[in-house]
Scaffold this motif. Structure first.
Motif, short mmCIF file in Angstrom:
data_model
loop_
_atom_site.label_atom_id
_atom_site.label_comp_id
_atom_site.label_asym_id
_atom_site.label_seq_id
_atom_site.Cartn_x
_atom_site.Cartn_y
_atom_site.Cartn_z
N UNK A 233 0.82 -1.22 0.00
CA UNK A 233 0.00 0.00 0.00
C UNK A 233 0.85 1.26 0.00
N UNK A 234 1.91 1.27 0.82
CA UNK A 234 2.71 2.50 0.97
C UNK A 234 3.42 2.87 -0.32
N UNK A 235 4.03 1.89 -0.98
CA UNK A 235 4.75 2.21 -2.21
C UNK A 235 3.78 2.64 -3.31
N UNK A 236 2.57 2.06 -3.33
CA UNK A 236 1.58 2.49 -4.32
C UNK A 236 1.16 3.93 -4.08
N UNK A 237 0.97 4.28 -2.81
CA UNK A 237 0.62 5.67 -2.49
C UNK A 237 1.74 6.61 -2.89
N UNK A 238 2.97 6.19 -2.69
CA UNK A 238 4.12 7.03 -3.06
C UNK A 238 4.18 7.23 -4.57
N UNK A 239 4.00 6.16 -5.34
CA UNK A 239 4.02 6.28 -6.80
C UNK A 239 2.87 7.16 -7.29
N UNK A 240 1.67 6.95 -6.70
CA UNK A 240 0.50 7.71 -7.16
C UNK A 240 0.63 9.20 -6.85
N UNK A 241 1.31 9.55 -5.78
CA UNK A 241 1.39 10.97 -5.39
C UNK A 241 2.62 11.67 -5.98
N UNK B 295 -6.47 -5.60 -2.33
CA UNK B 295 -7.25 -5.27 -1.12
C UNK B 295 -6.71 -3.99 -0.51
N UNK B 296 -6.88 -2.89 -1.22
CA UNK B 296 -6.32 -1.60 -0.78
C UNK B 296 -7.20 -0.96 0.28
N UNK B 297 -6.62 -0.02 1.01
CA UNK B 297 -7.39 0.74 2.00
C UNK B 297 -8.33 1.70 1.31
N UNK B 298 -9.34 2.16 2.02
CA UNK B 298 -10.32 3.08 1.43
C UNK B 298 -9.68 4.40 1.02
N UNK B 299 -8.72 4.88 1.84
CA UNK B 299 -8.05 6.14 1.49
C UNK B 299 -7.25 6.02 0.21
N UNK B 300 -6.60 4.87 0.01
CA UNK B 300 -5.83 4.66 -1.22
C UNK B 300 -6.75 4.56 -2.43
N UNK B 301 -7.93 3.94 -2.26
CA UNK B 301 -8.89 3.88 -3.37
C UNK B 301 -9.40 5.26 -3.74
#
Length: 863
Positions: free
Chosen positions: A272-280, A304-310
């Protein structure tokens, strides 16, 4: 030198072919060249063998047959020199494929070349194997490829990885052999090897669940670290594209992470963390950055991502919708349609932007955005969204009005909470896009109006006003004509005026003017003109001062070239002239139609509606079923349960229901074709309602009805025009009917078991000996109360059966209460064949489904 000898250079042959001015001239050149090559092959010319294969490859690319040179490729591959092998392998990949039997002969040469120390020859062999490898070759050469995955040369590793992908696709059983080498490739520094290794891991996950578990356990940490290093790496000219380091490796890593995180919460949480980093952190002002962001969004929505990441992912798609590039907007709409099922609330925040895409100039984006809007509609936003779509309908392109109109009608029918709003929106749609509305839509509107007595005056007045400005919309005109024919006096007398209406004055002559204009304007539309004639006949009874004018209008059509109009005009003129005393009863207002039955029939006949409504359908155990426009009906057992009278737990497939019905009662029914004639209960209610082209009632069609489903219409089928003439000419001029004493029939116990008793009593009108009213009484003989009680019946094909709603669906225990119900039976072979009926009762006892069934043959004589 002979220009077509085997010694001719490749460039000279290409020059000669390109100099040809016609196809025939080109074929002649190619034919001569192929003849020279064949001659060289037969003479075993080794000096120019590589040149001949090069020529054959060019000829092959032009589309000419070159199979005669395949063995020459194998001879070049078996040569020792690199130039010969290079041409041989190139010809092998171009002139042969995995289906060629000759390919079996090259396996040994490939095995030898894969074991050579010359990296260039090994590379050629790997390229050839990766392009034309068959399942047999894959099994034979897999160990050599697996060994090459562990060499030090990055080019060999990369080519071996790509060859391994081909092998596991051909032989998935070999996947486990490549797990450890594939995992080791993810630790390489060379980007080419990394991309090939990541793709190999991705293909391993596709063919083997064990491979997914292995890579998930051993490689997730390394993939996250690798993606972080690539994302944070400084400028590298070798891999830089638009300021982004190797976007191709980014995308491959994200796809592999999606496969590993799908359905696994632990892996999803870890990435989840690396996906959030790439997306931002990824910039979206370049196409390479958009490609990475889109792949990142797909990965977030696939794990199965968190709601905030979705929410972050959906916001990225929202930004895509504002991009000027049509391709980016289209893929964003596609992805949002998938995201609606995951997080509808987050997608709702971009509703305004999506609505703007509906108005886009690009047709593909308009259609995709419209489909997305349809998915976003719910009970809370249906009114503003419908208003936006209807406003756009007024200015939209003609090519788009059809799709837009269909979606608006589906939205209004599916989500309408009140009758008035539904009627208002449908009137707007008919006024703006009536020519694009399908018949079943305006049929349903007419049924809804007939079921809203407090809105009938409002409806006919609204239609009258809409007709003045939108008389070119055919469907609007038809609904207007029908309503004026049925509720014309409400239009003239301002009956049922609502507070929101503006006062208006319409005379009887004005109402007739509308119908006369329809007859004149729609000269080629037989259906509209037929409806107009019916409406005029009805108004002639309700507006006596206009009777002569109406008669003149109808008389004009007695000479119409359209047979339908001519016959109607002659019959209606006869009614006006000869049967004034019974005309009012003939043209009285149509009875209220069973709206829930009509809606249910439309839903079952349209697979698109079934799919669209499936998400909002309650379960079959719910206490009520919700129909559009506020209609609610109690649930009933499915029709297949009624047809399956031989078992309680095995439903009959619908494809065999016609054959089962044919033998349902087994009382001398004639054979019918297996094509399956539609039951009389399935006759289009609107065709009966409009009396347009109604066929003669088929008295041999089977009838199956349920008390709470109303499969049969509540009105009798309208007779054909020829039947009307026979009926009228057979009546006395004063309209009197012969009378006789009402016959009396004894009551019977139609069905009795240890838990249930059914009593039948009969009444019959003297003037209708073939019609019988059966009054049914149900008594519960058990000590347990029955709930959700449903009575179903099947009759022979020569009988028509109509069931009125039951008095209740709750049956008290021990005979302390009863349920009553009325059946109307029409025996088309009265006096020739006796009535018979098969019945089934479905109910619940302590929330457990129960059923009973039986056959009734003890009807009194004369029915």
């Amino acid at each position: 030198m002979n220009p077509f000898s085997s010694g001719t250079r490749l460039r000279d042959m290409i020059r000669a072919i390109r100099a040809c001015k016609t196809a025939a001239e080109e074929r002649a050149v190619v034919r001569k060249e192929c003849a020279a090559i064949r001659s060289a092959i037969s003479e075993n010319d080794q000096d120019y063998r590589h040149r001949n294969i090069a020529k054959l490859m060019f000829i092959h690319m032009l589309g000419y047959p070159t199979h005669f040179g395949q063995m020459e490729c194998l001879k070049l591959i078996a040569a020792s020199g690199f130039p010969e092998k290079r041409i041989g392998y190139l010809g092998l990949m171009l002139l042969l494929d995995e289906r060629q039997e000759v390919l079996m002969l090259v396996t040994n040469s490939l095995k030898q070349d894969l074991n050579l120390s010359n990296q260039y020859i090994v590379g050629l062999a790997l390229c050839a194997l990766g392009n034309i490898c068959s399942a047999e070759m894959a099994r034979d050469l897999a160990p050599e490829v697996e060994r090459l995955l562990l060499t030090r040369d990055p080019n060999i590793k990369k080519k071996a990885a790509l060859c391994s992908i081909r092998i596991i696709r051909k032989v998935p059983d070999l996947a486990e052999n490549f797990l450890s080498p594939a995992a080791s490739l993810l630790k390489e520094k060379h980007h080419g090897v990394l991309i090939a290794g990541v793709q190999l891991c991705t293909d391993l996950c596709k063919v083997s669940a064990d491979a997914s578990n292995y890579l998930r356990k051993n490689c997730t940490e390394g993939l996250v670290r690798l993606l972080r290093d690539v994302s944070n790496s400084p400028y590298a000219p070798e891999y830089d594209i638009a300021g982004i380091t190797d976007p191709f490796l980014h995308i491959r890593l994200l796809r592999l992470m999606r496969m590993l995180g799908q359905g696994d919460s632990d892996t999803s949480e870890y990435i989840n963390d690396i996906l959030a980093q790439v997306a931002s952190k990824t910039e979206s002002n370049k196409n390479a950055g958009n490609a990475i962001l889109y792949e990142c969004v797909e990965t977030i929505m696939g794990i199965e991502a968190t709601s905030g990441l979705r929410v972050l992912a959906i916001n990225i798609l929202g930004r895509f919708l504002s991009n000027r590039d049509n391709n980016i907007r289209y893929v964003a709409l596609n992805m949002l349609m998938k995201a609606v099922a995951v997080d509808s609330q987050a997608v709702q925040r971009h509703r305004t932007t999506i609505l703007e895409c509906v108005k886009d100039s690009d047709a593909s984006i308009r259609k995709r955005a419209l489909e997305l809007v349809f998915l976003l509609v719910n009970d809370t936003n249906v009114k503003p969204l419908t208003k936006e779509l209807i406003d756009y309908l007024e200015v939209s392109d003609q090519d788009f009005k059809g799709d837009l109109t269909a979606k608006i009608c589906l939205i209004v029918e599916k989500f309408s909470q009140e009758k008035k709003w539904y009627i208002d929106q449908m009137f707007k749609v008919l006024s703006l896009g009536g020519n694009f509305v399908k018949d079943d839509v305006w049929h349903a509107l007419i049924v809804a109006i007939s079921n809203a007595p407090d809105l009938q005056g409002y409806s006919v007045r609204s239609l009258y006003k809409a007709f003045q400005t939108s008389s070119e919309q055919v469907c609007l005109v038809r609904v207007t004509v029908w309503c004026i024919g049925e509720y014309g006096e409400m239009l003239v007398n301002n009956v049922g005026v609502l507070e929101v209406e503006e006062p208006m004055t319409v005379t009887e002559s004005d109402a007739v003017d509308v119908l006369e204009a329809c007859l004149t304007r729609y000269s080629s539309d037989i259906a509209t003109r037929s409806m107009s004639l019916i409406a005029l006949l009805k108004l002639s009874s309700r507006f006596p001062p206009t009777s002569e004018r109406i008669k003149d209008i109808i008389t004009v059509h007695k000479g119409s070239v359209a047979l339908e109009l001519q016959q109607r005009a002659i019959e209606f003129n006869s009614i006006i002239q000869r049967h004034q005393n019974i005309k009012s009863s003939l043209v009285e207002r149509m009875p209220v139609l069973d709206e829930s039955a009509y809606i249910g029939k439309r839903t079952s006949s349209s697979q698109a509606n079934i799919v669209a409504d499936k998400s909002s359908q309650p379960s079959s155990t719910a206490t009520t079923l919700k129909f559009p426009n506020g209609v609610a009906k109690p649930p009933a057992a499915p029709l297949v349960d009624l047809l399956d009278l031989s078992a309680d737990d095995t439903p009959v497939p619908s494809s065999t229901s016609n054959d089962f019905l044919h033998d349902l009662l087994g009382i001398g029914l004639t054979n019918s074709p297996s094509s399956g004639t539609a039951p009389s209960g399935g006759t289009d209610i609107l065709m009966d309602l409009l009396s347009i082209g109604t066929p003669v009632q088929n008295d041999t069609a089977p009838k199956v009805v349920s008390s709470n489903q109303g499969f049969a219409p509540t009105t009798k089928p309208a007779p054909t025009t020829s039947q009307v003439m026979d009926l009228l000419d057979g009546l006395p001029s004063n309209g009197s009917l012969p009378g006789s004493q009402t016959p009396v029939y004894p009551s019977i116990t139609a069905f009795e078991s240890s838990t249930l008793r059914i009593m039948f009593s009969f009444t019959k009108q003297p003037e209708k000996p073939h019609v019988t009213e059966i009054h049914v009484t149900f008594v519960n003989l058990s000590s347990e109360a029955y709930t959700d009680f449903v009575f179903q019946a099947a009759v022979p094909k020569f009988v028509q059966l109509h069931l009125d709603p039951a008095s209740s669906n709750q049956l008290a225990a021990s005979g302390n209460g009863t349920i009553t119900q009325t059946l109307t039976v029409t025996n088309s072979q009265h006096g020739q064949k006796a009535l018979a009926m098969r019945v089934r009762m479905v109910y619940k006892v302590n929330n457990q489904d129960k059923s009973e069934q039986g056959q009734i043959n003890n009807f009194p004589p004369g029915l």
